[in-house]
Write an enzyme that holds these catalytic residues in place. Sequence first.
Site, PDB file in Angstrom:
ATOM      1  N   HIS A  48       0.821  -1.223   0.000  1.00 50.76           N
ATOM      2  CA  HIS A  48       0.000   0.000   0.000  1.00 50.76           C
ATOM      3  C   HIS A  48       0.856   1.275   0.000  1.00 50.76           C
ATOM      4  O   HIS A  48       0.710   2.108  -0.904  1.00 50.76           O
ATOM      5  CB  HIS A  48      -0.986  -0.047   1.167  1.00 50.76           C
ATOM      6  N   HIS A  72       3.620   6.993   5.374  1.00 54.43           N
ATOM      7  CA  HIS A  72       2.420   7.674   5.864  1.00 54.43           C
ATOM      8  C   HIS A  72       1.592   6.887   6.871  1.00 54.43           C
ATOM      9  O   HIS A  72       0.887   7.468   7.680  1.00 54.43           O
ATOM     10  CB  HIS A  72       1.539   8.132   4.698  1.00 54.43           C
ATOM     11  N   GLU A  76       0.518   5.793  12.534  1.00 57.68           N
ATOM     12  CA  GLU A  76      -0.838   5.393  12.891  1.00 57.68           C
ATOM     13  C   GLU A  76      -0.922   3.904  13.213  1.00 57.68           C
ATOM     14  O   GLU A  76      -1.580   3.497  14.160  1.00 57.68           O
ATOM     15  CB  GLU A  76      -1.782   5.732  11.720  1.00 57.68           C
ATOM     16  N   ASP A  77      -0.246   3.074  12.434  1.00 60.87           N
ATOM     17  CA  ASP A  77      -0.480   1.626  12.510  1.00 60.87           C
ATOM     18  C   ASP A  77       0.642   0.795  13.112  1.00 60.87           C
ATOM     19  O   ASP A  77       0.499  -0.413  13.263  1.00 60.87           O
ATOM     20  CB  ASP A  77      -0.752   1.071  11.100  1.00 60.87           C
ATOM     21  N   ASP A 139      -3.250   8.352  -1.030  1.00 66.83           N
ATOM     22  CA  ASP A 139      -3.611   7.291  -0.090  1.00 66.83           C
ATOM     23  C   ASP A 139      -5.050   6.831  -0.352  1.00 66.83           C
ATOM     24  O   ASP A 139      -5.344   5.651  -0.505  1.00 66.83           O
ATOM     25  CB  ASP A 139      -3.471   7.855   1.335  1.00 66.83           C
ATOM     26  N   ASP A 259     -22.589  14.713 -25.906  1.00 64.71           N
ATOM     27  CA  ASP A 259     -21.191  15.127 -25.737  1.00 64.71           C
ATOM     28  C   ASP A 259     -20.388  14.098 -24.936  1.00 64.71           C
ATOM     29  O   ASP A 259     -19.976  14.326 -23.827  1.00 64.71           O
ATOM     30  CB  ASP A 259     -21.092  16.512 -25.099  1.00 64.71           C
TER      31      ASP A 259
HETATM   32 MN    MN Z   1      -2.761   4.565   3.942  1.00 67.45          MN
END
Ligand code: MN
Length: 725
Positions: A48, A72, A76-77, A139, A259
Amino acid sequence: MSRIYEITERVASYAPASDIDTINRAYVFAAHAHAGQRRNSGEAYISHPLAVADILASLSMDSATIVTGLLHDTVEDTSVTLADIEQHFGADVAGLVDGVTKIGKISFSSREQKQAENFRKMILATAKDLRVLIVKLADRLHNMRTLGFMPEHKRQAIGIETLEIYAPLAHRLGIHWIKQEMEDLVFSYLETDAYKALMSEMQGRLGGLNQTRERLESLIQKALLRQGLKAKVQGRMKHLYSIHEKMQRKHVDFEEIFDLLAFRVIVEDMTVCYQALGIVHSLYRPVPGRFKDYIAIPKPNGYQSLHTVVIGPENFRIEVQIRTESMHFYAEDGVAAHWAYKEGGNEDQDSFTWLKQLTDLLKETDNPGEMLEDVRLDLFVREVYVFSRDGDIYPLPRGARPLDFAYAVHTDVGQHCVGVRINGEVADFSCRLKNGDQIEVMTSPDQTPSRQWLQYVKTPRAKQSIRQWFRRQEHDSSLRLGEKILYQTLGVKDVAADVLKQCGCEDVKALKIRLGRGELAVHALLAAAPNKGASLRRLMGMKGATMQAAECCHPIPGDTVLGQLSGSEGMVLHHFKCHAVSEGKKQQDWIEVDWQSQSGALFKTGIEVRSRNRRGMLANVTRSIADSGSSIEDLKLNQRGGSMSLLLFLIDVEDRVHLAHVMRAIKSVEGVVKVERRNAVGLSGKKESRALGETLRDFFASRKTSASKTSASKTSASNPRQEKE
Ligand code: MN
């Protein structure tokens, strides 16, 4: 799956001078951090961040942004901290990662959900560096590409959020292809049937459309060449979601959409744009009212182009956009184009600062105001957006302070607020909140609002809550006081209806409150209920906090005091020897009050200290006051001629016992000769009592109003009447 060497090769191709080593290092760092984690697809998690970095490379972003793409999700993880990132990759990258993490914490399912526009503004305002937003968009784009692996119930929420928040953001930043891809992805997941139907219709006409496209491409190309203009002509199919949207909006079927094709004519410079427009209009009839000159007047996001719609062969409506190469870059990648390395890989590029970017943007637009508004919304929006500790967003008016936030969370949180931490650090109530601040409110059940708070709040909600609290306090204490007065005057807790009527009160509660406030005099009550022959001479067991101490004589609980009801302040207590008592109006209005201390309620009183002149004397005396649990409200120092000093303090105490304790402590300071209660001395029955009472009040009053005027204090200090004593 993207490979790191593909990404670094790509970066090296558009920016040969960039720091490939750091990008490789970030990859290894992220791979370690995410080791063992998997995506819902079953792939290793690192796929990812790699894909995100790949998208960022396709936008020709600078290496700091690519590195941020790789890192990134680490904070957080994983167990990685921002400090780790800063240590290994520097403050710039750490700041970017922090921004991306913060935006990720915003939960869309909050009550702000309804205000998508506010939400977008908030994100813009929070991301102090637009590169943060670009990483966030990359992301989200990859997460959308892999949405199929998410459980069904999550797809819906993520899809709607993407459609309402992120696609418009991409549009706003001018990164068109991301907007379109996001919209088509949402369309395919959330309205799968409609998507498939439209897809197959398109397929059916694809052959014909492609022929038309190729034919028109070469027709326009040749017409331009005949006039000596070099141009690239590209036809393309409109993206599915925009066709779908149009069908919905105009309530038409696919067959009625004409169009489906759009053409882009890319020329060498701006003047050629207008020439090319003339040639296109001579080839095909333009649709009136559809010509737009975004070159002269760029869109707020900086987009520039000429737009026109013409009626092509077979009555096809065809949209044509005409622009230069650099306008085209901007149109495709929007603000991202500004972080792209320019040709030749100038060394300056790596040290691009946000400010420089902003000035560049401003230089390139004819409408700096609008551009700036779009780029840096927090300069223009009247709100600041702050986070609670749990990541909930609170929009507050610009200039709001910590107590505004506390009251916005809940009235109780405001009422009991003892302090705040902003971004982890203890902050003052007077500081102003900034976009993106994370605020933690500390509360204590013992805390109550203070009148000072009114200076530190901006929102009506906080102001009203504080005022209301004081009104309720006043109401409660008036009621309690009135209850006591009633009971101790008439010996009853209730009165007959005719007494109420005579006093002009609706019910007994109103009577009590009016008695407590002094709006109804005790003798008036007695006149209304005369048969008892009673009177009120004494109020027993009054708690400290419900009573007001008069400023002229500064009584404290435990003193013999007389009270008088005053409309606005309730019961005001004077020392029984205060001149106000002997000179006061109607003697019958004075009530003897048994005034008791109450823990936590403090009252001012004056003390006078005579001491020998010594180094550190004042410091020692003030320390002894503080050590005995009192605080100094005001202080005057009068150096008498010779070796003696006269110190006058206005201090806070709970009651006489507390005062005695403080005075003992001061007496024990070496060099202190005498400690006396100043107002008590003044009220000791000597003739000069009145003068002293006034002196004390006037002295401290003059200090407050003219702090810098030392002459004022000297005058009162050398008051001849004071000298006598
Ligand atoms: Mn992410």
